[in-house]
Every structure is written in structure tokens, then in C-alpha cells.
Design an enzyme around this catalytic site. Structure first.
Site, PDB file in Angstrom:
ATOM      1  CD  GLU A  34      35.031 153.379  38.327  1.00  0.00           C
ATOM      2  OE1 GLU A  34      33.898 153.033  37.880  1.00  0.00           O
ATOM      3  OE2 GLU A  34      35.082 154.210  39.293  1.00  0.00           O
ATOM      4  NE  ARG A  94      39.189 148.954  35.154  1.00  0.00           N
ATOM      5  CZ  ARG A  94      39.178 147.678  34.725  1.00  0.00           C
ATOM      6  NH1 ARG A  94      39.485 147.404  33.697  1.00  0.00           N
ATOM      7  NH2 ARG A  94      39.501 146.828  35.810  1.00  0.00           N
ATOM      8  CB  CYS A  95      36.586 156.762  34.998  1.00  0.00           C
ATOM      9  SG  CYS A  95      36.043 158.600  35.218  1.00  0.00           S
ATOM     10  CD  GLN A 138      28.722 149.492  31.853  1.00  0.00           C
ATOM     11  OE1 GLN A 138      29.182 150.082  30.738  1.00  0.00           O
ATOM     12  NE2 GLN A 138      29.021 149.731  32.883  1.00  0.00           N
TER      13      GLN A 138
END
Lengths: 801, 207
Positions: free
Chosen positions: A754, A383-384, A236
């Protein structure tokens, strides 16, 4: 001025911001033409298979490679001893610690990397890995983080047992990593002493795993002649990884190329640098041929970046009307055997101190104690934005606990504590400045949409009949877009991001960015920003990311930072080009720049509607000699954007559940999600992100966990056990929005991916617990599986058994 | 993943003979479904393998067994076994205390207490089945052991127990019992577990 319909036509042709343009990348994906790392096949490529430890904690007495080396197709077997001469048997982590690349004398978690077998094909490598004989002496394992700092606890990390500090302040025990605090403890304590009402609850965010569809892997290719290293990998953050690889290997950063390709989901799982990558790279350097390493599903769930494992304690102090006067949150963080989680250097516990949420809480204090255990390393993922889920879960649960104690409605207590619209920008007692927000109207809109009063009436009737129905509310504030380089860095590199735009003579555009899409639809979203800014059609705008030889430097895509940071860089780069275009237009129209105004896709002379230069005309002109004196040809620009602040998207969610008290089965009857992410670039992509985030919130709240037995054995690391919801289990999502633009972002956008995960988890938990609230239950830990909910029913004696 | 097992099996034979048989590790291993001794290191140490097959999955453990303690007076034995499976993905360990109890002149009981722990894939995938599997393995073992004891040459019940080293069973039993399979049969095991589960579910109907 052109007539409105003509203007509208021109506007529509651009498919810019605000349009639900179909995703440009999907044409490839739905035809099976994506190119993932396992699709990369290079001539002469070897395959690496990792030998992993069956024990959570053991000393390695010896490794016998002979049988593996005799196996057909096996070329080499690498162990820590083989990496020692190149000093790569240990590597620095992004968390300030070091991590064993291959186990050096001992293993500290189950399935830790012990050796890599290189063979001519994947099957031969796997066969070879099964023949490596490792002689282990099993040691007692620490699985419960609450026992990690006991006086008689075995030392997990003998390599740093004597170190007083592993990057984040003094350590008090060999298994202690750091203690981090924020806020004003004395002020918070005094608020608690003077408050008429206090509540306290122990709240667990269990260990979960993002479980992206594509597991991690890489193909490393070192060219001995040129000294160039190319690594195709699931990452990523390709640029950060290239820097880390340069630091590790000593190869000049200019001779390292990291290529991201297509990524099948990341969710924070693909930010760190894992041992498998490093061994594959070393193997390629040693052998001079390309080496591929691809994780299995079990390896992915067991050993790569997990999320959470925060054992929290929440405390709120309030007056009799439910106005919160003080907050004290603590968490015991289980980081596993190495502190390898990714976080900004100055924030070892991430952005946990955002835990005051959407509420004006005058006195607040939080503390996080991180410890080592015999489990796989990680913690920041899923996702945070760096521990925001943990923080939001605590505050959104605790405000419900407080409401219950006071007998105040759960919507009403939120209204009483919201930061009011006129208070923005609002600086919290933890020191964050919330840039913008408008919480009350968002909540009212949702309550009206679901007929909240009607639901409460229905609930009261059902309770009278002995039925279980729960209504959960979550009014959360996220913190995304890390971040200002003055406070946020990784390995000293500020978390800015970048965009380079090149405009071709005929008006085609290529944009390259430092971020890395893993399914977010960047190729579409960024193109739409440029389309609106430059008046050129999105269909002719190509977006490229992930190849470090092509794209400008950036910190990558995680923590919902693409739109808040790179989206801003994109706008900035486009505006540089537009400024130059304006000079060219003024030159061509023989007027001053001040006489020009912008209209969708062209500059127009004020008061003379016929005198215009379209952007396409300017593109061509910029490549001719007919430009202002002294100006260089071309329409190119690079912009680096260092955000002045983070952005703070928010939302109001309501979840309605029905629970079968005989079986414990929870059915989500309704889920209504209103998100405010500021300016909306592609509403369809936003909605898709929200659907995905809510589904992952549902997964966490209702079924996901990575459990261990007392010896540190994984009990659920395959998809037989680990809950991955499909369309069958997933509830129907209703979405809505309000728009409160960020005042400091060039486009007013805030990032959204998120929010639904962070806000959705407490909303579902709150609904489940609300179903039991009238029976005196104040908290139940996730996941709310039928068995666990039935246990609650059984304990209350309402299950009929 | 750990399980504690305590079992007691009735044997048709004199206690002294059963005790002699119990000390013969090769003979004991032959009674254990899927177990085989591959090497006798010394008096107290042997190396061997244990194979468990469940459908398509086969786990082959290799390891060492150490005789920690032999108490002839109490007719009790303490064994410690430890091993890893041949693919290196699982580990297993067992502490076993077994003794022979007299129950008249021609009958006795084999009483055992064991703690079995497994790690790695065996724990991950097999952990939840472990109690049931171990139960069935021990049932088969006891049946094989009883069968072997019956096939031994009859000794006078009051004859003093022979010393282990010169024990009669050193010569192999003439006809190895048919139940002593070299591998634990997965289907038979599942059937046995299913039967036991049914029995738990409907005890009244079978009463």
C-alpha cells in the site's frame, strides 16, 4: 565449516528470503489456467440477475413480478418480501450498521439491489430482470455530504431514524453516523493560539473506486441432504465471511465452506459481504440447487466498496523556522446510504489518526464526522490501510502549504520536522508508537538520485520563461498490519492471523494460511520464508489459502497485513518445527541440543563439521521410530500470531511534472520512489507491488473519480468514463530502497503493497501544485485532469485564451 | 441530470387553430418523434411510450402524462410526464408549459418551457448529450406540428376558438406528415447535432 562457494550453492538452492524468485503462481496465470469464481460451473446451476434501482432515493410502491415469471427460463423472482420469512432481508454490516439485502420499501442509492431473478442461464436471467416492474415514487436525494445534516434534509434511513447510536456513539441528526476524535484538542488549540504561523486548507479526497479487473461474484451451493453450504466467492477474508454467514444463516459454522479460489485483484473492494452474495445463498438454500451471481463492471463500480470521499480541512501551526507545533485535521466522511465499510470496531474512522505522518508534532487533534448520503455504501478500500491514504494526503499536502507560506524549501521543511532516528520507538501525540524509522537518509538518497538542486535550478529558469514545471516530494509513514487483538477486532474477532505447516517425509512442505492472495504472490513469498527458516527448497513448498475447510482461521488479506501478520505466523510455525527438528538432530547425532548450530539447511555439531544432519534427513527420521523417547512422529505445526504493534513502513518519493499551460496537460517526467519496508523477502515481488501501487496512485491523482449529478445519478461508472491507466498513460517508475527492520516482527518485515499508493498520490499532487506555487496557488483538488488543470491556468490568465 | 429548455417556434396558421391542435394530446404526441399514446385514462391522463434510438442502443420509456392545467384565455397548457424505461434502468420526468402567441391573423408562435430530468443509465450515458438531443427532438416536433397545422382545414381567423372537446382535429389529418416518424432517427439526430456544432464553431464563415 563447508567452503564459501559450497555454502553459497546450498543457500541458492533454497531460493529463500532475499531472492527474486519468479512467482510460482504465474505459470498457471500466464497460461490461462487460473480458476476464478466465474469459472466454477456446477451441475444444475441457476443464474441470478439483480434488478437495481434507477433512482438514488425513492419509495417502492409495488413490485410486479408477473411478466418476469412468464419469461422463458425464469425460475423465480426474489424480493425483500420473500427474504422476510427467513429474516434475511436486512443484514448486519461490518461497520456496526444494518444494510438492506434487497430494498425494503425504499431505495437509498442508485442501482441499489431491489430483486433477484433466477433463471436457467445468464441471458434468461438478464431478460427476466428487465421485465420486473417496480413502481417507484421518487424522493429528493442528498448527494452533497455537507447538506446531509441540514435541518430540512430528508431522512435517508427511516429504519434507524429513531436510533440514538449506530455502533459508534451518539448521533445528532437522522443522517449522522458518528463523530470520532483523537488527540488532545485543548493542547492543539493552545498551540495554534501561540504560534506565529498558521495555515489552513480545504482538501478533498474524492470518491474513487479500486476497480479490480475481476468484478465480485459467487456460486452458492446448499446441499439439502447434508445441510452443508459451500460458497465459492470473491473474497479477501474467507474466514471472516464464513463467520458472518454462520451468524446470518444460523447454519453451524462447521457446515459452511467458503472457497476463495483465484482472485483477480481486490484492493479492499472484496472485503465486505455484499447483498448479491447473500441473495444467491438464500436462493440456493430455497431451491436446493447451486446459484451463481456475477457482477457487471457497472454494478461493480457503482455499488461495491468505493474508497475515500473525505472532505478534509487541514490546519498546521508552526514557528517562524517552520517547526510544526500543532496540527488540527477534520474530515466530513461520506459513507453512502449504509455504514457498511470495513474497519476495526474501535476505529470507526480507521487509522486516520496516523495523520501526524513522519513528523514530530507535539500537539495534535483530529475529528471525523461521518454522514449518510444517497450514494452506494463503503469508504474503506483501495490499497490503503483503513483511511491511511486520506491521513497521509492531508499531512503531505499541508506541510507543502506551510513551506510555501514560510518560503522554506519543501525538502528542508521535512528535514526540520522528521522524527529523528534516535527517537524511535516514537509515540505520536495521537498515541501511535512508530516502531522504527530512519527518515532523513532516505530523503537525502532520493534528492541526490534525482539531483534535486539541479531540478530546482531548472524550475527557476523555466518559471522565468513562463513555463510550468513542478517538483513534488512525499516523505510518508504508513501504518499497516492490523493488528494487535487488544485494540483491533472485527465483530469481536481479533485481527490475528495463522499458518499451519506440514512437512512430509521426503522434505516436501505444504503451508496453509488464513490470508487470501489477490495477486500479491503469497504462494512465493510465504514459501521463501519457510525455505529460509527450515532449510528446505522453496520449489518444494506449496502454499494454500482461501479454503476455510483447509486453512486455519485468519482475518484475511487487506491493509497490507499478510507479511506483517501471517508472515510472522509463518516464521513462528516454521520455528516450532525447527525446534523439534533440532531435538531429533541432537538425538540422531547423540549430542545435546546446545552442541548444535544451524547452517543453511542442516544442524551441525559445533567443532565437528563432519557431524551434520540435513533437514531432509530429519524430515525422514521424524516419520520413523528413531526419535527421542516420548516424542510424537511428524513435523507439523500451527502458529497463531497476534502482533504486539502495527508496523510502520515509510518512503521518500520525488515526482517531476511538466505542464502545458495552454492545454492543462500534465506529463510526469520522472518519478523516483524509495521504499523502506524493513526486511525484504522477495525484491522482485516488492518491486512489482510498488509498480502497481504507483500506477494506482497515478490513476487517483490524475483521473479517477466517481461523480454524481444533483439527483444522485452516477456520471462515470463504466470504463468509458472511469480512468484505468494502461501502459500508454503510465509513467516510468524508478525504485530504490533502504532497510530499517521492524524490531517486533520475527523477520523484521513491514508490508509494502500500500505504501506506493498512499505515498504516491500526495507526491503527484504536490508536483502539480508546485508548478503553480510561484503564482500563489496553494492547493488544487484531485484529479488533475487536463481540463481541471487548464481551468487553473485559465483562472490565472496564463493559458493564452 | 436536469436540463431546462425554452423554445419558441413560428407557426404558419391562426393562433386559434394552433391552440386547438395543442390541446389534442394524440395529435401532439403524433408530432413528437418516437412518442405514442397507448391509452387514454381520462380527460386529463394518458399513458404512452417514447422511444429513442441511438445507434445500437434503444431506450423505450413508458409512462403517464397528466394535464395539470389548461388556460383557454391565455392559450396555455401545463403538462407533467413521468416514466421509466422498459428495462427498469432509467427514469425520466418532464414538466412542460406551452402556450400559443398570436402573431397576426395567419401566423402565431408556439412558446414552450420545459424541465426534463432523467435518472439511471439514461443520465449516466446520455446526460452529457441531453441538451443537444432535446434540442433536436424539439426542432423535429415543431416542424411536424407546423406541418400538421398547415394541413388542417382552414378556419376563419376571427371565428371563436372551438372548445377542446369538440375540436375539429379529432378527425385525423388526411395525410400524416412524412416527418412524423415513429422513432427518433439516431443518425439524422447525430447529423443535426454535428451541423449545429459546426455552426457554433465557425459562425463567421456562415454569416
Amino acid at each position: 565449516m563447508g567452503d564459501m562457494s559450497e555454502l553459497q550453492q546450498r543457500e541458492d538452492a533454497l531460493q529463500g528470503m532475499g531472492t527474486s524468485l519468479l512467482r510460482k503462481e504465474d505459470a498457471r496465470f500466464i497460461r490461462g489456467q487460473g480458476s476464478y469464481v466465474d469459472d466454477v460451473k456446477l451441475p444444475g446451476m441457476l443464474f441470478g440477475a439483480l434488478v437495481r434501482s434507477p433512482y438514488a432515493h425513492a419509495r417502492i410502491r409495488g413490485i410486479d413480478k408477473s411478466k418476469a415469471l412468464a419469461s422463458p427460463g425464469v425460475v423465480a423472482v426474489l424480493t425483500a418480501d420473500d427474504l422476510k420469512p427467513v429474516n434475511l432481508h436486512w443484514m448486519p454490516t461490518l461497520g456496526g450498521d444494518v444494510q438492506a439485502v434487497l430494498a425494503d420499501k425504499k431505495v437509498c442509492f442508485q442501482l441499489q439491489e431491489v430483486a433477484m431473478v433466477l433463471a436457467n442461464d445468464r441471458y434468461a436471467a438478464a431478460d427476466g430482470a428487465a421485465l420486473v416492474e417496480v413502481d417507484y415514487e421518487e424522493l429528493p436525494a442528498i448527494v452533497d455530504p455537507k447538506k446531509a445534516m441540514d435541518a430540512d434534509a430528508p431522512t435517508i434511513r427511516e429504519d434507524i431514524a429513531e436510533k440514538k447510536d449506530v455502533g459508534h456513539g451518539p448521533r445528532v441528526h437522522p443522517n449522522h453516523i458518528f463523530t470520532w476524535e483523537a488527540g488532545d484538542q485543548a493542547a492543539a488549540d493552545s498551540a495554534f493560539e501561540n504560534a506565529p504561523i498558521t495555515v489552513r486548507e480545504e482538501i478533498l479526497n474524492p470518491r474513487v473506486h479500486p476497480c479490480p479487473l475481476e468484478t465480485c461474484g459467487c456460486v452458492a451451493s446448499f446441499n439439502k441432504t447434508t445441510g452443508y453450504l459451500t460458497v465459492y466467492m470473491t473474497t479477501q477474508a474467507p474466514h471472516l465471511v464464513r463467520t458472518v454467514l454462520a451468524m446470518l444463516s444460523g447454519i453451524a459454522e462447521s457446515k459452511i465452506r467458503v472457497v476463495g479460489g483465484d482472485i483477480g485483484g481486490g484492493f479492499g473492494n472484496k472485503v465486505p459481504v455484499y447483498p448479491g452474495y447473500v441473495v444467491a445463498i438464500v436462493a440456493s438454500i430455497v431451491t436446493g440447487v447451486p446459484v451463481k451471481w456475477i457482477e457487471s463492471r457497472i454494478d461493480n463500480i457503482s455499488t461495491t466498496g468505493f474508497a475515500r470521499d473525505y472532505h478534509g480541512v487541514g490546519e498546521l501551526a508552526a514557528d517562524a523556522d517552520g517547526r510544526i507545533k500543532g496540527l488540527r485535521f477534520t474530515a466530513l466522511a461520506d459513507h453512502g446510504a449504509f455504514n457498511s465499510h470495513v474497519s476495526a470496531s474501535k476505529f470507526p474512522a480507521g487509522l486516520f489518526s496516523i495523520c501526524t505522518g513522519s513528523y514530530a508534532i507535539p500537539n495534535a487533534y483530529c475529528r471525523v464526522d461521518a454522514v449518510y448520503t444517497n450514494k452506494a455504501p463503503g469508504g474503506v478500500a483501495y490499497r490503503c490501510s483503513l483511511r491511511v491514504t486520506e491521513a497521509v494526503y492531508l499531512i503531505e499536502r499541508m506541510i507543502d502549504v506551510l513551506a510555501q507560506k514560510l518560503g522554506i524549501d519543501k525538502a528542508e521543511i521535512r528535514r526540520r520536522n522528521f522524527v529523528a532516528k534516535e527517537q524511535f520507538p516514537y509515540t505520536t501525540s495521537m498515541g501511535w508508537t512508530l516502531d522504527s524509522g530512519d527518515y532523513a537518509p532516505a530523503l537525502e538518497k532520493v534528492l541526490q538520485a534525482v539531483d534535486y538542486e539541479g531540478l530546482r535550478r531548472e524550475q527557476a529558469e523555466k518559471r522565468a520563461r513562463g513555463e510550468l514545471m513542478g517538483i513534488g516530494i512525499s516523505t510518508f509513514t504508513e501504518i499497516v498490519g492490523a493488528g494487535p487483538t487488544k485494540t483491533c477486532d472485527i465483530l469481536g474477532i481479533g485481527l490475528f492471523d495463522s499458518c499451519e505447516i506440514r512437512v512430509h517425509p521426503t522434505g516436501g512442505v505444504i503451508a496453509r494460511l488464513g490470508t487470501m492472495s489477490q495477486g500479491q504472490g503469497h504462494a512465493t513469498t510465504y514459501a521463501q520464508i519457510i525455505a529460509t527458516e527450515l532449510g528446505l527448497p522453496a520449489s518444494d513448498i506449496v502454499v494454500e489459502e482461501g479454503d476455510t475447510d483447509k486453512a486455519p482461521y485468519g482475518a484475511g488479506t487487506w491493509g497490507s497485513r499478510s507479511t506483517p501478520v501471517s508472515g510472522a505466523a509463518t516464521a513462528k510455525a516454521a520455528r516450532k518445527i525447527k525446534d523439534k527438528a533440532k531435538q531429533i538432530a541432537a538425538h540422531l547425532l547423540e549430542v545435546g541440543e546446545g552442541d548444535l548450530e544451524w547452517e543453511v539447511d542442516r544442524f551441525r555439531v559445533k567443532g565437528n563439521p563432519e557431524a551434520t544432519k540435513t533437514m531432509k534427513e530429519i524430515c525422514m527420521a521424524s516419520h520413523t521410530g528413531n526419535i527421542p523417547d516420548g516424542m510424537e512422529q511428524g513435523l507439523n505445526a500451527v502458529a497463531y500470531y497476534d502482533p504486539p504493534n502495527l508496523t510502520f513502513p515509510f518512503g521518500a518519493y520525488v515526482c517531476v511534472v511538466d505542464i502545458d499551460k495552454h492545454t492543462g496537460e500534465v506529463k510526469v517526467r520522472r518519478f523516483y520512489a524509495l521504499d523502506d519496508c524493513g526486511t525484504r523477502i522477495n525484491p522482485m515481488i516488492i518491486e512489482g507491488q510498488i509498480h502497481g501501487g504507483l500506477t494506482e496512485a497515478f490513476a487517483v491523482a490524475m483521473g479517477q473519480q466517481v461523480p454524481f449529478d444533483e439527483n444522485g445519478n452516477h456520471l462515470g461508472n463504466s470504463l468509458m468514463d472511469y480512468f484505468l491507466p494502461t501502459a500508454v498513460e503510465t509513467p516510468r517508475w524508478e525504485t530504490d530502497h533502504t532497510v530499517t527492520p521492524s524490531p517486533h516482527h520475527p523477520l523484521g518485515a513491514k508490508g509494502v503493497a500500500e505504501s506506493p499508493h498512499v505515498g504516491g498520490i500526495p507526491c503527484i499532487s504536490n508536483a502539480v501544485i508546485d508548478a503553480f506555487a510561484h503564482l500563489g496557488v496553494t492547493h488544487m483538488d484531485m484529479p488533475h485532469t487536463a481540463y481541471r488543470v487548464w481551468q487553473q491556468c485559465h483562472a490565472l490568465g496564463i493559458d493564452g485564451h | 441530470m436536469k436540463v431546462q429548455l425554452e423554445k419558441s417556434f413560428a407557426l404558419g396558421g391562426p393562433a386559434a387553430a394552433a391552440w386547438t391542435l395543442l390541446q389534442d394530446l394524440e395529435a401532439v404526441a403524433a408530432c413528437m418523434p418516437g412518442a405514442r399514446i397507448t391509452e387514454r385514462v381520462d380527460d386529463r391522463h394518458v399513458k404512452g411510450t417514447v422511444t429513442v434510438k441511438l445507434g445500437p442502443a434503444s431506450l423505450a420509456f413508458r409512462g403517464e402524462v397528466e394535464v395539470k392545467d389548461v388556460d383557454a384565455a391565455a392559450r396555455s397548457l401545463f403538462l407533467v410526464g413521468r416514466g421509466t424505461d422498459t428495462t427498469g434502468t432509467s427514469g425520466a420526468a418532464m414538466d412542460l408549459r406551452a402556450h400559443i402567441e398570436e402573431a397576426g391573423t395567419t401566423a402565431c408562435r408556439l412558446v414552450g418551457a420545459a424541465e426534463v430530468s432523467v435518472s439511471g443509465k439514461a443520465a449516466t450515458f446520455g446526460g452529457r448529450l441531453m441538451s443537444a438531443v432535446a434540442d433536436q427532438v424539439l426542432q423535429q416536433f415543431a416542424a411536424n406540428f407546423a406541418e400538421k397545422l398547415r394541413s388542417l382545414p382552414v378556419q376563419a381567423p376571427d371565428e371563436p376558438a372551438a372548445r377542446p372537446a369538440e375540436a375539429a382535429p379529432a378527425e385525423p389529418a388526411p395525410n400524416p406528415p412524412p416527418a412524423a416518424k415513429r422513432e427518433l432517427n439516431g443518425l439524422a439526430l447525430l447529423w443535426a447535432m454535428f451541423r449545429a456544432w459546426l455552426h457554433d464553431l465557425f459562425p463567421a464563415r456562415r454569416a
